[in-house]
Motif scaffolding. Structure first.
Motif, mmCIF file in Angstrom:
data_model
loop_
_atom_site.group_PDB
_atom_site.id
_atom_site.type_symbol
_atom_site.label_atom_id
_atom_site.label_comp_id
_atom_site.label_asym_id
_atom_site.label_seq_id
_atom_site.Cartn_x
_atom_site.Cartn_y
_atom_site.Cartn_z
ATOM 1 N N GLU A 176 0.803 -1.258 -0.037
ATOM 2 C CA GLU A 176 -0.079 0.049 -0.004
ATOM 3 C C GLU A 176 0.951 1.402 -0.049
ATOM 4 N N ASP A 177 0.536 2.181 -0.776
ATOM 5 C CA ASP A 177 1.230 3.416 -0.984
ATOM 6 C C ASP A 177 2.431 3.283 -1.947
ATOM 7 N N ASP A 178 3.029 2.089 -2.110
ATOM 8 C CA ASP A 178 3.885 2.048 -3.235
ATOM 9 C C ASP A 178 3.550 2.191 -4.582
ATOM 10 N N ALA A 179 4.315 2.719 -5.465
ATOM 11 C CA ALA A 179 3.823 3.084 -6.736
ATOM 12 C C ALA A 179 4.704 2.951 -7.922
ATOM 13 N N PHE A 180 4.328 2.519 -9.105
ATOM 14 C CA PHE A 180 5.527 2.845 -10.390
ATOM 15 C C PHE A 180 5.657 4.290 -10.413
ATOM 16 N N LYS A 181 6.684 4.575 -10.501
ATOM 17 C CA LYS A 181 7.037 6.222 -10.905
ATOM 18 C C LYS A 181 7.520 6.395 -12.272
ATOM 19 N N SER A 182 8.146 5.356 -12.740
ATOM 20 C CA SER A 182 8.791 5.437 -14.088
ATOM 21 C C SER A 182 8.995 4.248 -14.508
ATOM 22 N N VAL A 183 8.947 3.901 -15.881
ATOM 23 C CA VAL A 183 9.594 2.707 -16.544
ATOM 24 C C VAL A 183 9.976 3.360 -18.034
ATOM 25 N N THR A 184 11.138 2.767 -18.175
ATOM 26 C CA THR A 184 11.882 2.909 -19.727
ATOM 27 C C THR A 184 11.231 2.002 -20.815
ATOM 28 N N VAL A 185 10.757 2.504 -21.905
ATOM 29 C CA VAL A 185 10.114 1.924 -22.977
ATOM 30 C C VAL A 185 11.054 2.032 -24.198
ATOM 31 N N THR A 186 11.690 1.010 -24.701
ATOM 32 C CA THR A 186 12.341 1.309 -26.055
ATOM 33 C C THR A 186 11.575 0.528 -27.134
ATOM 34 N N GLY A 187 11.606 1.031 -28.344
ATOM 35 C CA GLY A 187 11.001 0.427 -29.510
ATOM 36 C C GLY A 187 10.721 1.771 -30.550
ATOM 37 N N SER A 188 11.343 1.499 -31.945
ATOM 38 C CA SER A 188 11.110 2.546 -32.577
ATOM 39 C C SER A 188 10.830 2.018 -34.011
ATOM 40 N N ARG A 189 10.096 2.404 -34.922
ATOM 41 C CA ARG A 189 9.846 1.987 -36.226
ATOM 42 C C ARG A 189 9.203 3.093 -37.084
ATOM 43 N N THR A 190 9.749 3.197 -38.449
ATOM 44 C CA THR A 190 9.171 4.243 -39.151
ATOM 45 C C THR A 190 8.651 3.561 -40.436
#
Length: 199
Positions: free
Chosen positions: A3-17
């Motif tokens: 309780e009261d712990d929370a995700f604050k950030s996460v890195t997501v990599t992925g790119s396509r054109t």
């Protein structure tokens, strides 16, 4: 999570054109408690990839409307491409162009002829729609021949007679049914007129 712990950030990599799919890869999640302390080490985090999908973009090839005079050479057929992504040039899409009755006597008469672009429906990163244009052949003014006489029986002389949208206007016909005008215009192929003859 506690309780009261929370995700604050996460890195997501992925790119396509280009059109297709690729993985979105998450990593380096940060979890903090209510006091702002980093408690990420308290967790065994499992990461699952997502999918990034790029779908084709719609583009249109529209044949340009063109004009020429009867018996002149055809202009170069051109088209306009719209809907391209920023940075892409028109040549990323290929499309031969043709026009109705090209290279035939029928295709040289005054009138309008369809210009048609063709090509694959899907080209690279685009789905392509093709739209026609028109080549308009305008009547040609006749050449002046001051020595010619035109017999009425050959050309069925009338005043302001309409032939397929073209006109012949002859001011004076003498009693012998022969037109003699100093600046008379030679009439050719009256059954399929391609000249605007104006006396």
């Amino acid at each position: 999570a506690i309780e009261d712990d929370a995700f604050k950030s996460v890195t997501v990599t992925g790119s396509r054109t280009d059109v297709g799919t690729t993985d979105n890869v998450p990593s380096a999640a940060v979890i903090k408690n209510a006091d702002g302390d980093n408690v990420t080490d308290n967790y065994d985090i499992t990461y699952a990839n997502g999918t990034l999908e790029v779908t084709p973009k719609a583009a249109t090839v529209k044949a340009d409307d063109l004009m020429k005079e009867h018996n002149a050479a055809d202009p170069t057929l051109t088209a306009t491409v719209t809907g391209l992504a920023m940075g892409d040039e028109a040549d990323v899409i290929t499309y031969p162009l043709s026009r109705d009755n090209s290279g035939t006597p029928e295709g040289e008469k005054a009138g309008s002829y369809t210009i048609t672009p063709t090509g694959e429906a899907t080209q690279g990163n685009y789905t392509v729609t093709y739209e026609t244009g028109l080549l308009t052949i305008a009547p040609k003014k006749g050449d002046v021949n001051s020595d010619e006489s035109v017999d009425e029986t050959d050309i069925q002389i009338v005043t302001s007679v309409i032939f397929s949208g073209l006109y012949i206007s002859i001011a004076d016909v003498n009693k012998d049914n022969v037109v003699n005008v100093a600046d008379i215009v030679t009439i050719c192929d009256i059954m399929n007129p391609v000249f605007v003859i104006d006396f």
